[in-house]
Design a protein around this motif. Sequence first.
Motif, short mmCIF file in Angstrom:
data_model
loop_
_atom_site.label_atom_id
_atom_site.label_comp_id
_atom_site.label_asym_id
_atom_site.label_seq_id
_atom_site.Cartn_x
_atom_site.Cartn_y
_atom_site.Cartn_z
N THR A 1 0.83 -1.20 0.00
CA THR A 1 0.00 0.00 0.00
C THR A 1 0.86 1.26 0.00
OG1 THR A 1 -1.75 -1.17 1.22
CG2 THR A 1 -1.81 1.24 1.25
N LYS A 2 1.94 1.23 0.77
CA LYS A 2 2.85 2.38 0.82
C LYS A 2 3.48 2.62 -0.54
CE LYS A 2 6.92 4.13 3.25
NZ LYS A 2 7.95 3.84 4.29
N SER B 1 1.69 6.69 -6.92
CA SER B 1 0.60 7.58 -7.28
C SER B 1 1.01 9.04 -7.11
CB SER B 1 -0.63 7.28 -6.42
OG SER B 1 -1.68 8.16 -6.70
N ARG C 1 2.26 1.73 -3.53
CA ARG C 1 1.23 2.22 -4.45
C ARG C 1 0.98 3.71 -4.23
NH1 ARG C 1 -4.09 -1.20 -4.22
NH2 ARG C 1 -4.68 0.49 -5.61
N ARG C 2 0.92 4.12 -2.97
CA ARG C 2 0.69 5.53 -2.66
C ARG C 2 1.85 6.39 -3.17
NH1 ARG C 2 0.33 5.04 2.47
NH2 ARG C 2 -1.90 4.59 2.48
N GLU C 3 3.07 5.87 -2.99
CA GLU C 3 4.24 6.62 -3.45
C GLU C 3 4.24 6.78 -4.97
OE1 GLU C 3 9.09 6.43 -2.95
OE2 GLU C 3 7.96 4.56 -3.12
#
Length: 300
Positions: A162-163, A169, A165-167
Motif C-alpha cells: 500500500t505504501k 501515485s 502504491r501511494r508513493e
Amino acid sequence: MVLLLSRGVGLLAKSLVGFSCTQTARCQPQGCSSLTGAVSALQHSASRWFSRNEHQDEFKKLPSRDDYPKRPLTSFFRFIAHQRPNVLKKYPDIRIFEVSKILALEWKELSESAKKPYIDASNADYLNYKDEMRKFRAKLSPVEMELIKCQRKQKLVKRIHTKRRRELSLLGKPKGNRNAFNIFMSENFVDNKSASLSDRLISLHDKWKNMNSPQKQMYIQLAEDDKIRYENEMKSWEEQMLEIGREDLIRLKVKKRLGIHKAAVMHKASTSRKLPKVVKKSSEETPGSIRVHSERRPEE
C-alpha cells in the motif's frame, strides 16, 4: 468454470479502472488467442487469490486484539497523559494537536531527574507486560502461533504494498496499458444489468469467443494504441525519475538498454544517455476505433 467465476470479479475490476492484466495473453493482429490466454490467466489468478486467502477462516478463530495483554505507555506518553489536564486548564481554547506540541517541548526541556519517575514506571509496567505475554502465548497451540506469524507477515506485506502504491501515485506513474479483452470487458459489462454476475461473465466470454475477426480487430487496435500511449508516458516519467535520482523505479529493460547495472552509477549515466525512443502514435486512426480516456491510477 468455478475458477473462472471465482476470479471474474477481480478481472472485471481491473478492466473497469483501466489496469492491465499482465497474465492475460495479448492479442496480435495476425491471430486471436486472447480468450485462451484470458481463461488461463483467470485460473492462475484464482489459484493465487486462494493461496493468499487460504487461512482467512483460521484467522477468524484466533484471539482478537482485545484479548492480548495491553502494551504499557512509554515514559513520554505517560508524561503527556499526566500533564494534559494542566495544559487544557491553562489554555482552555487550545486545539488538541497544539497540546501535544507544547508537552513535547516541555518533555524535551525536562531534566533527567524529572523524567526518571516516568521512565521507572514505564519500565516496571513493561516487565509486567512481558510476563503477561508469556502466559498468554503459553495458552496458544503451536498451530495458532504459526497462524499468528502468518497473519502478521501478510499485514506487513500489505502495508508495504500500500505504501508503494501511494508513493507511485504521488510520483504520477502512468497507468498500465490494457489489452483487447480488458477493453472489451469494460465496454460491455454494464449491459444486461438484470443478469447475475456469473451469468454476465459467462455471456461476455462466449460473446468474445464467437466474435468475428473484424470486430475483434477494433479492440486489438485500441489495445495497440493504448500500449503506445503507455510506452510514451512511461518514457517521459522515467526520464523524470532519473532526474530526481529515483533510478530504483526504472524498468529493468530500460536499465539494460542504458547499460546501467549498479544503483550507485545510475544517476550519473542518466545525465549522459537518453532513454530509447518510442514510436509515436500515428495521427491516423483506424475507422470505427474508439478513443480510450481514463484517469491516472496507481499501479496494482
